[in-house]
Write an enzyme that holds these catalytic residues in place. Structure first.
Site, PDB file in Angstrom:
ATOM      1  N   CYS A  79       0.803  -1.235   0.000  1.00 56.48           N
ATOM      2  CA  CYS A  79       0.000   0.000   0.000  1.00 56.48           C
ATOM      3  C   CYS A  79       0.833   1.281   0.000  1.00 56.48           C
ATOM      4  O   CYS A  79       0.512   2.241  -0.717  1.00 56.48           O
ATOM      5  CB  CYS A  79      -0.992   0.011   1.164  1.00 56.48           C
ATOM      6  SG  CYS A  79      -0.307  -0.515   2.726  1.00 56.48           S
TER       7      CYS A  79
ATOM      8  N   ASP B 254      -7.581   5.305  -1.572  1.00 53.16           N
ATOM      9  CA  ASP B 254      -7.186   4.079  -0.889  1.00 53.16           C
ATOM     10  C   ASP B 254      -6.421   3.128  -1.821  1.00 53.16           C
ATOM     11  O   ASP B 254      -6.970   2.645  -2.814  1.00 53.16           O
ATOM     12  CB  ASP B 254      -8.440   3.376  -0.372  1.00 53.16           C
ATOM     13  CG  ASP B 254      -8.115   2.328   0.672  1.00 53.16           C
ATOM     14  OD1 ASP B 254      -6.961   1.825   0.681  1.00 53.16           O
ATOM     15  OD2 ASP B 254      -9.004   1.995   1.476  1.00 53.16           O
TER      16      ASP B 254
ATOM     17  N   HIS C 249      -5.589   0.136  -1.295  1.00 58.24           N
ATOM     18  CA  HIS C 249      -5.875  -1.277  -1.037  1.00 58.24           C
ATOM     19  C   HIS C 249      -6.880  -1.867  -2.008  1.00 58.24           C
ATOM     20  O   HIS C 249      -7.211  -3.039  -1.921  1.00 58.24           O
ATOM     21  CB  HIS C 249      -6.408  -1.464   0.388  1.00 58.24           C
ATOM     22  CG  HIS C 249      -5.440  -0.978   1.435  1.00 58.24           C
ATOM     23  ND1 HIS C 249      -5.465   0.313   1.914  1.00 58.24           N
ATOM     24  CD2 HIS C 249      -4.403  -1.593   2.058  1.00 58.24           C
ATOM     25  CE1 HIS C 249      -4.495   0.471   2.806  1.00 58.24           C
ATOM     26  NE2 HIS C 249      -3.836  -0.663   2.904  1.00 58.24           N
TER      27      HIS C 249
END
Lengths: 472, 407
Positions: free
Chosen positions: A305, A429, A431
């Protein structure tokens, strides 16, 4: 020195004419001034072609053709010189004309109105009424040089709703003529011995009142060598002298030109930003690409990440024109850390996490960019960092990497109220493991606004705030 | 299911006369237009007599001579008209006649197609016709060969005489500017080099023409549009055409400036023309035939000029020269509606030389008054000096520059 169009750049209609013009002539390279004269004369020849009755514009995807220098004579017959240009849109057959402005998802905003781009092809009519003399063959024998290049003409003109074909004809021919002058200037400037770089056209969307602006740069000459030219242009257009607007990377992407690398750009732009009482929205400035898990056939699910956040930041530096280096891969990031002595060589190829300090180090080593580090001992403290974060987006405008506990994210903006202290964070994000689907990404909150409860309230966080270099 | 050839009545008369007039086998060419549905033969022409003909009783036709004739005749046919095949008039009904015909038709087609600057299209008809007439019995055998396939078998075909085959054909024409400039290689720059460079330049130019946009009567028509519709179907129609080109050229090198030993340019205007059969021709065919004529007429003239230079090669002392390409002259075909053939007339030739060639190659009796010389003017060397203070520079009227070392 450039063509500017002062209009709201996101609405209305742009006419974009493109097409090649052949430049050919014989040169005696021993005599530099002679060469320049011949090149200038050949450019003059092209300018007269563009102003002649042989110049023709064909509207792509339609049967419409018009002759801009023949009283805007056109075919089909329904088109006359007084036809408003926007009527051309009705003649164009496209399968998906509604690619921008689709039906909105939950959190998507509606765009006010569309920006239409009408594409025209520049062509030359080879026929004319005869009878005329048959051809003559001319042979010239002299040891010399031959210049032959194809100039890719590319003019974009913003028109208003009451502009007619006749108006557009004048604008376009003037723009082409002007562009040939610019190309001539650039060619003569960069002519060295017997090399001549090809003049290339770039469009830029500059802040108001400049609007859509076109510049010619010599191919093969790096941005770093063209600083003088950019300095002049910045002055002319009253642009700040500490951030790039006219580097090649800053070139405008027309709304109907998809990015070919497949990454989404600025997914946050379709969101509706929160309204807080007395709140102001502070956002990332400029263009970034969304990098996340599983892209580039790299399975970094569970560990990559921070790398992805770093890639997003690098993409921002690249697309703002601060660097020419392409976005680094995981391996390149790891190698950079080994090169600066931060990690052992065995780090390369591993699946080890990195944090904001490593992000700072890589940005410095690979891109020459400095970053500030902000530390919060508890996640709950982030709620009080509104002023600093707002200030960052105002003065630097770069995406922020935030790492803490076990997760890394990218902060793209804040909405913050000075009076109430309320705050929201715009989070990208890394992820996400799915495909580049803007609808899914925004609907499911992979790019979205979060409240202060989003952070782990007891974990500590490090933020890397990249500083934008001062350069043009 | 063989092909069907509709043949103009005048051709029957011509072939009949050949049967009675000559004692030896007579060969010749069949000229017309093929389409997917039907084939039209509008004229025939016998192979000219060879001056140094060794024996009168030649049993097998001279292949080289026939193919050379076909090559020359091709140059005299405007767009839409081409050599469709070969005929032979002989009493020999044996197999060797058929073999001879087969050899001739393949040789002719191979030579003509090798000189073409355009690529064949998928919808081109590749069948060629052979015709054998026995002058005694008047028996006519008509067969076709697919020249794409060297091993193919002959297929029988219908040969039918009819009146009015040539009537109501449409014509498209235009006057087109030619403007080519090619560098010459960096050595002695003899005529052979010029030939190669010009051929390469012509190929690039031909590609531009073939990918250009064709407007018929001012409109861009969809491919399948029938050109002759409604009441005008039985009338001859003349269409004006315009050709719009994108100047794009593929380049093999990235270097924009290269050394050269000089340059050659071809500049001027040509009249191009194509005829379309009278059986519902479509826009796609019209465009294809006209573009091909544009390319051929320029290529032919350049070729003719080069042939002149090569045969009379006095390596010119002057560094620079201007040579005029021949102009195109048309002649109406008698008994063939409004169809014309053409020839190229150099500046130093009189109309008599054109009529002589029409007689020799196409067996046409034309008078000087029958020649249509109005479509093109003689090429002129239109250089004039402009006072620009530039040494050794000459501006040509349409804006290009050439250098002359001595004015």
């Amino acid at each position: 020195m450039v063509v500017d169009n002062s209009q709201n750049p996101h609405t209305g209609t742009i006419l974009r004419v493109r097409g090649p013009l052949e430049l050919k002539c014989q040169l005696d390279t021993r005599d530099a001034s002679q060469m320049k004269k011949v090149i200038s004369a050949t450019f003059e020849n092209l300018r007269s072609q563009v102003k002649s009755e042989s110049c023709v514009f064909m509207v792509c995807g339609s049967p419409v053709i018009f002759w801009p220098n023949k009283g805007a004579k056109a075919t089909p017959e329904e088109i006359t010189q007084n036809t408003p240009c926007e009527e051309l849109l009705q003649w164009i057959q496209t399968d998906e004309q509604e690619s921008y402005g689709k039906k909105s998802g939950k959190k998507r905003s509606k765009k006010d109105s569309k920006l239409n781009v009408i594409h025209l092809n520049l062509m030359m009519e080879m026929t004319n009424p005869g009878p005329l003399p048959a051809p003559v063959l001319t042979r010239r024998i002299q040891k010399s040089h031959f210049l032959s290049m194809s100039l890719s003409m590319d003019c974009a003109v913003h028109i208003s709703s009451n502009d007619t074909i006749r108006d557009a004809s004048k604008l376009l021919v003037d723009a082409l003529n002007h562009q040939l002058c610019e190309m001539e200037k650039v060619s003569l400037q960069h002519l060295k011995g017997n090399t001549l770089p090809l003049p290339e056209v770039f469009h830029f969307l500059l802040p108001e009142p400049n609007g859509l602006t076109t510049v010619v740069y010599p191919a093969g000459v790096a941005d770093s060598e063209l600083e003088m030219q950019r300095k002049d242009l910045h002055e002319q257009h009253h642009l700040p002298d500490d951030r790039p607007y006219l580097r090649r990377a800053n070139a405008y992407h027309f709304p109907d030109e998809p990015y070919r690398d497949g990454y989404l750009r600025n997914p946050h732009q379709v969101l509706i930003h929160p309204t807080l009482e007395d709140g102001k929205v502070y956002l990332v400035q400029g263009i970034y690409s969304y990098h996340h898990y599983m892209q580039d056939r790299m399975d970094d699910n569970g560990w990559g990440c921070a790398y992805r956040s770093l890639q997003t930041i690098c993409s921002w530096f690249l697309q703002q024109g601060y660097v020419e280096r392409s976005v680094p891969t995981h391996k390149e990031i790891q190698q950079a850390l080994v090169d600066v002595g931060d990690k052992q060589p065995s780090f390369v190829g591993s699946r080890q996490w990195i944090g904001s300090i490593e992000v700072q180090a890589v940005l410095n080593h690979l891109l020459g960019a400095t970053s500030k580090i902000m530390f919060v001992s508890r996640g709950s403290d982030l709620a009080s960092k509104g002023r600093e974060l707002a200030n960052h987006f105002l003065t630097q405008g770069s995406p922020i990497m935030i790492g803490g506990g076990v997760l890394a994210h990218t902060i793209l903006g804040v909405t913050w109220s000075e009076t109430s202290g309320q705050i929201r964070f715009l989070i990208l994000d890394p992820h996400y493991t799915g495909a580049e689907d803007l609808q899914v990404i925004t609907d499911k909150g992979w790019c979205g606004w979060k409240g202060p409860e989003f952070w782990d309230q007891t974990a500590y966080y490090n933020l890397c705030l990249p500083q934008k270099p001062k350069m043009i | 299911m063989g092909r069907g050839y509709l043949v103009e009545d005048a051709v029957e008369k011509y072939l009949s006369e050949l049967c009675t007039q000559h004692a030896v086998p007579v060969t010749g060419l069949l000229i017309g237009q093929s389409s997917t549905q039907r084939d039209f033969v509008i004229m025939a022409t016998r192979t000219p007599q060879r001056e140094e003909s060794p024996s009168k009783q030649e049993t097998s036709p001279d292949k080289e001579w026939v193919t050379e004739h076909a090559r020359q005749v091709s140059r005299m046919l405007p767009g839409g008209l081409s050599v469709l095949g070969v005929f032979i008039i002989t009493e020999n009904d044996g197999k060797d006649t058929q073999t001879a015909l087969r050899q001739l038709v393949f040789a002719v087609e191979n030579l003509i197609s090798s000189e073409r600057l355009w690529s064949p299209a998928d919808d081109d008809v590749t069948d060629c016709v052979t015709l054998h007439i026995n002058p005694k019995t008047r028996k006519t055998v008509c067969r076709t060969f697919d020249v794409k396939d060297p091993k193919c078998m002959a297929k029988p075909a219908d040969w039918k005489y009819q009146s009015g085959v040539c009537s109501s054909w449409s014509m498209l024409s235009c006057c087109l500017n030619v403007d080519m400039l090619v560098p010459l290689p960096d050595n002695r720059a003899v005529t052979e080099d010029m030939e190669t460079c010009l051929k390469d330049g012509l190929k690039i130019w031909a590609d531009k023409i073939c990918s250009g946009v064709c407007l018929i009567d001012g409109k861009k028509l969809p491919e399948d549009t029938e050109l002759t519709t409604g009441q005008k179907r039985n009338m001859r129609q003349i269409f004006t055409t315009q050709l719009l080109i994108t100047q794009n050229e593929q380049r093999s090198t990235k270097d924009v400036i290269q050394s050269c030993g000089g340059s050659v340019s071809v500049r001027g205007t040509v009249h191009a023309r194509a005829y379309l059969h009278n059986n519902k021709p479509r826009a796609k065919l019209a465009e294809k035939l006209l573009k091909r004529d544009v390319v051929s007429t320029v290529a032919t003239r350049v070729q003719m000029l080069l042939e002149e230079l090569l045969t009379s090669e006095v390596e010119s002392k002057s560094k620079d020269e201007q040579l005029c390409l021949p102009r195109r002259v048309f002649c109406l075909l008698k008994g063939a509606g409004s169809l014309c053939v053409c020839d190229y007339q150099f500046n130093d030739e009189g109309p008599g030389e054109v009529t002589d060639r029409l007689k020799e190659m196409l067996d046409i009796d034309a008078a000087e008054e029958d020649l249509d010389t109005r479509q093109e003017l003689n090429a002129e060397m239109v250089a004039h000096v402009v006072e620009t203070g530039w040494k050794n520079c000459v501006f040509i009227s349409n804006g290009c520059i050439i250098f002359l070392s001595q004015l």
